[in-house]
Structure formats: structure tokens, C-alpha cells
Design a protein around this motif. Structure first.
Motif, PDB file in Angstrom:
ATOM      1  N   MET A 191       0.829  -1.214   0.000  1.00 46.79           N
ATOM      2  CA  MET A 191       0.000   0.000   0.000  1.00 46.79           C
ATOM      3  C   MET A 191       0.857   1.255   0.000  1.00 46.79           C
ATOM      4  SD  MET A 191      -3.237  -0.910   2.491  1.00 46.79           S
ATOM      5  CE  MET A 191      -2.235  -1.459   3.876  1.00 46.79           C
ATOM      6  N   TYR A 192       1.955   1.238   0.726  1.00 42.07           N
ATOM      7  CA  TYR A 192       2.861   2.377   0.783  1.00 42.07           C
ATOM      8  C   TYR A 192       3.446   2.667  -0.601  1.00 42.07           C
ATOM      9  CZ  TYR A 192       5.909   5.495   3.496  1.00 42.07           C
ATOM     10  OH  TYR A 192       6.528   6.577   4.054  1.00 42.07           O
ATOM     11  N   ILE A 193       3.870   1.634  -1.294  1.00 44.40           N
ATOM     12  CA  ILE A 193       4.441   1.805  -2.639  1.00 44.40           C
ATOM     13  C   ILE A 193       3.379   2.265  -3.615  1.00 44.40           C
ATOM     14  CG2 ILE A 193       5.508   0.575  -4.568  1.00 44.40           C
ATOM     15  CD1 ILE A 193       6.941  -1.175  -2.562  1.00 44.40           C
ATOM     16  N   GLN A 194       2.183   1.707  -3.493  1.00 48.07           N
ATOM     17  CA  GLN A 194       1.119   2.038  -4.442  1.00 48.07           C
ATOM     18  C   GLN A 194       0.651   3.493  -4.287  1.00 48.07           C
ATOM     19  OE1 GLN A 194      -2.433   2.530  -4.272  1.00 48.07           O
ATOM     20  NE2 GLN A 194      -2.592   2.441  -6.512  1.00 48.07           N
ATOM     21  N   LYS A 195       0.518   3.958  -3.043  1.00 50.45           N
ATOM     22  CA  LYS A 195       0.037   5.329  -2.811  1.00 50.45           C
ATOM     23  C   LYS A 195       1.155   6.359  -2.837  1.00 50.45           C
ATOM     24  CE  LYS A 195      -3.996   4.081  -0.017  1.00 50.45           C
ATOM     25  NZ  LYS A 195      -4.676   4.263   1.303  1.00 50.45           N
ATOM     26  N   GLU A 196       2.372   5.914  -2.555  1.00 48.20           N
ATOM     27  CA  GLU A 196       3.545   6.790  -2.517  1.00 48.20           C
ATOM     28  C   GLU A 196       3.503   7.782  -1.359  1.00 48.20           C
ATOM     29  OE1 GLU A 196       4.157   8.630  -6.252  1.00 48.20           O
ATOM     30  OE2 GLU A 196       4.671   6.754  -7.277  1.00 48.20           O
ATOM     31  N   TYR A 197       2.670   7.550  -0.382  1.00 53.43           N
ATOM     32  CA  TYR A 197       2.665   8.331   0.849  1.00 53.43           C
ATOM     33  C   TYR A 197       2.019   7.493   1.934  1.00 53.43           C
ATOM     34  CZ  TYR A 197      -2.355   9.311   0.710  1.00 53.43           C
ATOM     35  OH  TYR A 197      -3.721   9.184   0.719  1.00 53.43           O
ATOM     36  N   TRP A 198       2.294   7.847   3.199  1.00 51.14           N
ATOM     37  CA  TRP A 198       1.746   7.109   4.333  1.00 51.14           C
ATOM     38  C   TRP A 198       0.496   7.819   4.826  1.00 51.14           C
ATOM     39  CZ3 TRP A 198       2.616   2.412   6.238  1.00 51.14           C
ATOM     40  CH2 TRP A 198       2.071   2.068   7.476  1.00 51.14           C
ATOM     41  N   GLY A 199      -0.630   7.122   4.795  1.00 46.30           N
ATOM     42  CA  GLY A 199      -1.874   7.740   5.185  1.00 46.30           C
ATOM     43  C   GLY A 199      -2.612   7.015   6.290  1.00 46.30           C
ATOM     44  N   MET A 200      -1.906   6.201   7.072  1.00 46.17           N
ATOM     45  CA  MET A 200      -2.562   5.423   8.127  1.00 46.17           C
ATOM     46  C   MET A 200      -2.206   5.878   9.531  1.00 46.17           C
ATOM     47  SD  MET A 200      -2.295   1.618   6.397  1.00 46.17           S
ATOM     48  CE  MET A 200      -0.773   1.976   5.525  1.00 46.17           C
ATOM     49  N   GLY A 201      -1.580   7.026   9.655  1.00 46.17           N
ATOM     50  CA  GLY A 201      -1.270   7.548  10.975  1.00 46.17           C
ATOM     51  C   GLY A 201       0.036   7.035  11.523  1.00 46.17           C
ATOM     52  N   GLN A 202       0.582   7.785  12.475  1.00 46.94           N
ATOM     53  CA  GLN A 202       1.895   7.448  13.018  1.00 46.94           C
ATOM     54  C   GLN A 202       1.852   6.297  14.016  1.00 46.94           C
ATOM     55  OE1 GLN A 202       4.954   8.572  12.029  1.00 46.94           O
ATOM     56  NE2 GLN A 202       3.672   9.348  10.368  1.00 46.94           N
ATOM     57  N   VAL A 203       0.697   6.052  14.626  1.00 45.90           N
ATOM     58  CA  VAL A 203       0.607   4.908  15.527  1.00 45.90           C
ATOM     59  C   VAL A 203       0.762   3.601  14.749  1.00 45.90           C
ATOM     60  CG1 VAL A 203      -0.875   3.680  17.153  1.00 45.90           C
ATOM     61  CG2 VAL A 203      -0.828   6.187  17.164  1.00 45.90           C
ATOM     62  N   VAL A 204       0.027   3.512  13.661  1.00 48.13           N
ATOM     63  CA  VAL A 204       0.155   2.321  12.802  1.00 48.13           C
ATOM     64  C   VAL A 204       1.547   2.248  12.203  1.00 48.13           C
ATOM     65  CG1 VAL A 204      -0.777   1.139  10.779  1.00 48.13           C
ATOM     66  CG2 VAL A 204      -2.313   2.381  12.298  1.00 48.13           C
ATOM     67  N   CYS A 205       2.099   3.394  11.873  1.00 49.66           N
ATOM     68  CA  CYS A 205       3.457   3.427  11.316  1.00 49.66           C
ATOM     69  C   CYS A 205       4.465   2.854  12.299  1.00 49.66           C
ATOM     70  CB  CYS A 205       3.824   4.861  10.935  1.00 49.66           C
ATOM     71  SG  CYS A 205       5.552   5.062  10.436  1.00 49.66           S
ATOM     72  N   THR A 206       4.361   3.261  13.562  1.00 49.70           N
ATOM     73  CA  THR A 206       5.293   2.765  14.580  1.00 49.70           C
ATOM     74  C   THR A 206       5.152   1.254  14.763  1.00 49.70           C
ATOM     75  OG1 THR A 206       5.189   4.897  15.726  1.00 49.70           O
ATOM     76  CG2 THR A 206       6.024   3.000  16.968  1.00 49.70           C
ATOM     77  N   ILE A 207       3.906   0.779  14.777  1.00 49.10           N
ATOM     78  CA  ILE A 207       3.689  -0.666  14.925  1.00 49.10           C
ATOM     79  C   ILE A 207       4.257  -1.416  13.726  1.00 49.10           C
ATOM     80  CG2 ILE A 207       1.923  -2.465  15.081  1.00 49.10           C
ATOM     81  CD1 ILE A 207       0.157  -0.456  16.553  1.00 49.10           C
ATOM     82  N   TRP A 208       4.012  -0.873  12.546  1.00 46.92           N
ATOM     83  CA  TRP A 208       4.509  -1.541  11.333  1.00 46.92           C
ATOM     84  C   TRP A 208       6.032  -1.592  11.309  1.00 46.92           C
ATOM     85  CZ3 TRP A 208       6.375   0.995   6.513  1.00 46.92           C
ATOM     86  CH2 TRP A 208       6.653   0.063   5.516  1.00 46.92           C
ATOM     87  N   LEU A 209       6.675  -0.487  11.632  1.00 41.63           N
ATOM     88  CA  LEU A 209       8.132  -0.461  11.649  1.00 41.63           C
ATOM     89  C   LEU A 209       8.684  -1.439  12.690  1.00 41.63           C
ATOM     90  CD1 LEU A 209       8.898   3.361  11.312  1.00 41.63           C
ATOM     91  CD2 LEU A 209       9.189   1.592   9.571  1.00 41.63           C
ATOM     92  N   SER A 210       8.022  -1.516  13.852  1.00 42.56           N
ATOM     93  CA  SER A 210       8.480  -2.428  14.898  1.00 42.56           C
ATOM     94  C   SER A 210       8.403  -3.872  14.434  1.00 42.56           C
ATOM     95  CB  SER A 210       7.637  -2.236  16.163  1.00 42.56           C
ATOM     96  OG  SER A 210       7.682  -0.904  16.612  1.00 42.56           O
ATOM     97  N   VAL A 211       7.270  -4.248  13.841  1.00 36.02           N
ATOM     98  CA  VAL A 211       7.104  -5.625  13.356  1.00 36.02           C
ATOM     99  C   VAL A 211       8.061  -5.902  12.209  1.00 36.02           C
ATOM    100  CG1 VAL A 211       5.477  -7.241  12.311  1.00 36.02           C
ATOM    101  CG2 VAL A 211       4.704  -5.686  14.108  1.00 36.02           C
ATOM    102  N   ASP A 212       8.228  -4.936  11.320  1.00 38.07           N
ATOM    103  CA  ASP A 212       9.108  -5.094  10.165  1.00 38.07           C
ATOM    104  C   ASP A 212      10.537  -5.393  10.596  1.00 38.07           C
ATOM    105  OD1 ASP A 212      10.454  -5.001   7.807  1.00 38.07           O
ATOM    106  OD2 ASP A 212       9.855  -2.977   7.261  1.00 38.07           O
ATOM    107  N   ILE A 213      11.087  -4.520  11.413  1.00 38.59           N
ATOM    108  CA  ILE A 213      12.481  -4.669  11.823  1.00 38.59           C
ATOM    109  C   ILE A 213      12.674  -5.939  12.653  1.00 38.59           C
ATOM    110  CG2 ILE A 213      14.366  -3.605  13.093  1.00 38.59           C
ATOM    111  CD1 ILE A 213      13.076  -0.903  12.487  1.00 38.59           C
TER     112      ILE A 213
END
Length: 397
Positions: free
Chosen positions: A89-111
Motif C-alpha cells: 500500500m505504501y508503494i502504491q500510494k507513494e505516501y503514508w496515510g494510516m497515521g503514526q501509531v500504525v506506522c510505529t507498529i509496522w516499523l516495529s514488526v518489520d524490523i
């Protein structure tokens, strides 16, 4: 893997969310890219679920070594389910639109999950090295509890590696970027800490251990060949040579050639008062020659089995080498370019990569989660049979 600044510039764009909304229809190339990445995510989910299910329902696979493979499959499954879709979704939209809380969770799970997947490969290498170099002693220690402890250590190390950059991101102000979900290295220490712990140290460990495994396998094959040669020598001096009744050997008691000098033929050439019928003589000659041929064929068969040994051992050695090469090659090809880029970009102020190249290298690392369930199970006959039963839906316990 969206490691600290691993996607710096990957999804960052000067366009705001309002500018993106003006684009009503994405270009065909973007649609094709989205479909391709979605297929990769689905395949990764399917194969890892297949491995987990096969180990769960097949009693023959309930072995401590397979518990590590099952844990690796669970980790790669988390990458496929919790990391890949958000990245698409990030690549398709080319911007982050799900809020920073979801962003932090995603980055944590990713790493954490990507690091944990890499460390699982190192743990499996350690387990295999101990199993082949200290088989007797390690077989007693190779229990389910020990495998569980190794999995716990792997997850703990992954959290320790990924947690400091996440905490620094929260206090450095990077989280205030509303339309982006990236982590930036503000110091070279973070680059070295993250890349060394997540990749370069596990890579060196894997290379050293699998080299030692290959050398130990070579030594084991050579010992087996020496043992086979010794057994063949004993068989040759014993039962391999056809034995004949007493009196049929030479006068000096030496070994007699298996080529028959048939007494029945002598009886034909020399007259006798009680000469047997011609048919009985021919039958005796055929029986004697048949017995000799059987002795010779058995001898040749046993010799062929012995001389076939080195060829079999050589093929097994080549198979083992190709398997190890595939495991190491897949890991290096998937992750090395990504981590080399991270070191160069974050230590060189004038160095940068394009958005497309950064996307490609990130997903090249993700693909390792698709390859792992294949290369760690495809050479195991028990896994093959379990997969076949699962695919045919004919295996019930």
C-alpha cells in the motif's frame, strides 16, 4: 525490511496527500507492480503455512531440529501477513496515510521479524553443526526444551537489535512526518549497530559454520569409504572366492582357478568299462558350468557393489555441497545488496539511491521469507511426503 532508514527515500515524496488524490487512476506499471508484489505475499503466506501445518500434523516431523524450522516459518509468515501488505500500500500510494501509531507498529514488526528471520538461519546453522560434529553427545541434548530456548534467545536478540532505533525515532522527531513512515540514521553508530547485529555478524557465523559442516561431511564420507573397503577386503579373503571340495585343488594346496577342467570331459575321451550315457555326461558338464557361472556372477556383483560405493558417496557429497550452496546463496543474494546499500547510504553524505532501487532491494530481502520454507524442506523426504498428503487433503490424524 524497513530497517532504520532502510527505506529512506523509498517512499518519501514531495507530493502531499491532496496531490495524490488528484490521480484518479494509477498507471499500468503501478498496477502490474502491485499485482506482482501481492502474488509474492500470497505465495509466502501459502508456503510458510504449509510448513507449519506439515510439522503440526505429522508425528514423524516432531523433532527438535524441525521446531527451529517451524519457528522460522512462523516468523516468515508474520513478514508476509503484517509487513508485506502495508509495504504494498505504501508503494502504491507513494505516501503514508494510516497515521503514526500504525506506522510505529509496522516499523516495529518489520524490523523485528526480518531480523528474527535472519537470526533463525544462524540458529539452524548452529544446530546442524552440533548435530554433525558431536552427533552422539548432542543427540542427548537435542530436546524440545533446548530448541524452545534457542527460539526464545533468537527473539530476544531480535528485539534488542530493533528496539533502540525505534526508541530513538520517537524522541528524534522523525515520527512527526505525517505523510512518511521512515526511520533515519542520525549517527553512524546506529548504522553499525543495526547492520552488524541484524546481518553481518549472522552472515559470518553462517558462512563459517556451513564451511565446517561441509568439511565434517567430507571426513564422514571418507571414513565410511575406508570402512567399506575394509569390509570388502575381508569378504574377498573369505566368502568372496568360490570354495571347492577337498581334492579338487592343485597338488600343492594352492587356490584353484574357477575355470573348470571338467572330469566328465575326461571320461568322454578315455574309455572306461562303465561309461555313463552321453546324456548324463552332458548334464553333468552343464551343471558344473552353471555352478561356476553362479560363483563368478556373485563375485562380480559384490565387486560392482563395492566399486559403486565411491560413486554413491561422491554423488551424496555433491548433493550436500549443492544444498549448502543453495542455502547460503539464497540468503546472500536476498539480503547482502540491501545491507551494503544501507552502509553506503548512511555513511556517505553524497551517496543516495533512487526510489525504485530502494524498493527493489527492500523487497529482495522480503523474498527471502518466500525462499526459506522451500530450501529448508524441499530436500527432506519426510517433508515432501507430508506436503503431498496435505495437498491431496488425504492426511488425517
Amino acid at each position: 525490511m524497513d530497517f532504520p532508514n532502510f527505506t529512506e527515500g523509498v517512499f518519501a515524496t514531495n507530493s502531499s496527500g491532496n496531490d495524490t488524490l488528484e490521480t484518479t487512476k494509477p498507471p499500468p506499471s503501478k498496477i502490474l507492480l502491485t499485482l506482482t508484489l501481492s502474488v509474492l505475499a500470497i505465495l509466502t503466506t501459502f508456503f510458510n503455512c504449509l510448513v507449519i501445518t506439515a510439522i503440526g500434523v505429522t508425528r514423524k516431523l516432531h523433532h527438535p531440529a524441525n521446531y527451529l524450522i517451524c519457528s522460522l516459518a512462523v516468523t516468515d509468515l508474520l513478514v508476509a501477513v503484517l509487513v508485506m501488505p502495508f509495504s504494498i500500500m505504501y508503494i502504491q500510494k507513494e505516501y503514508w496515510g494510516m497515521g503514526q501509531v500504525v506506522c510505529t507498529i509496522w516499523l516495529s514488526v518489520d524490523i523485528t521479524c526480518c531480523t528474527c528471520s535472519i537470526l533463525h538461519l544462524a540458529a539452524i546453522a548452529i544446530d546442524r553443526y552440533r548435530a554433525i560434529t558431536d552427533a552422539v553427545e548432542y543427540s542427548r541434548k537435542r530436546t524440545g526444551a533446548r530448541a524452545g530456548a534457542m527460539v526464545a534467545v533468537v527473539w530476544l536478540l531480535s528485539i534488542l537489535i530493533s528496539l533502540p532505533p525505534l526508541i530513538w525515532r520517537h524522541y528524534s522527531g522523525d515520527a512527526e512526518q505525517v505523510d512518511q513512515c521512515i526511520m533515519m540514521h542520525h549517527h553512524i553508530a546506529f548504522t553499525l549497530y543495526s547492520t552488524l547485529g541484524a546481518f553481518y555478524i549472522p552472515l559470518m557465523l553462517i558462512l563459517i559454520l556451513y564451511y565446517k559442516i561441509y568439511r565434517a561431511a567430507q571426513t564422514l564420507y571418507m571414513r565410511r569409504e575406508a570402512s567399506r573397503a575394509s569390509r570388502h577386503s575381508c569378504m574377498t579373503n573369505g566368502s568372496m572366492i568360490p570354495s571347492y571340495p577337498a581334492g579338487e585343488g592343485d597338488d600343492d594346496g594352492g587356490p584353484r582357478s574357477p575355470v573348470p577342467i571338467s572330469p566328465p570331459e575326461k571320461s568322454v575321451s578315455e574309455p572306461s568299462n562303465e561309461e555313463p550315457p552321453r546324456e548324463r555326461v552332458r548334464a553333468s558338464v552343464k551343471a558344473f558350468r552353471s555352478k561356476t557361472r553362479r560363483h563368478e556372477s556373485r563375485s562380480e556383483s559384490r565387486r560392482s557393489q563395492f566399486y559403486q560405493g565411491p560413486r554413491i558417496s561422491g554423488s551424496r557429497e555433491r548433493k550436500a555441497a549443492s544444498t549448502l550452496g543453495l542455502i547460503i546463496g539464497a540468503f546472500v543474494i536476498c539480503w547482502l545488496p540491501f545491507f551494503v546499500k544501507e552502509v553506503i547510504v548512511n555513511t556517505c553524505d553524497a551517496c543516495s539511491t533512487s526510489m525504485e532501487m530502494a524498493d527493489f532491494l527492500t523487497w529482495l530481502g522480503y523474498i527471502n521469507s518466500l525462499i526459506n520454507p522451500l530450501i529448508y524442506t524441499i530436500f527432506n523426504e519426510d517433508f515432501k511426503k507430508a506436503f503431498q498428503r496435505l495437498v491431496r487433503c488425504s492426511h488425517y490424524l
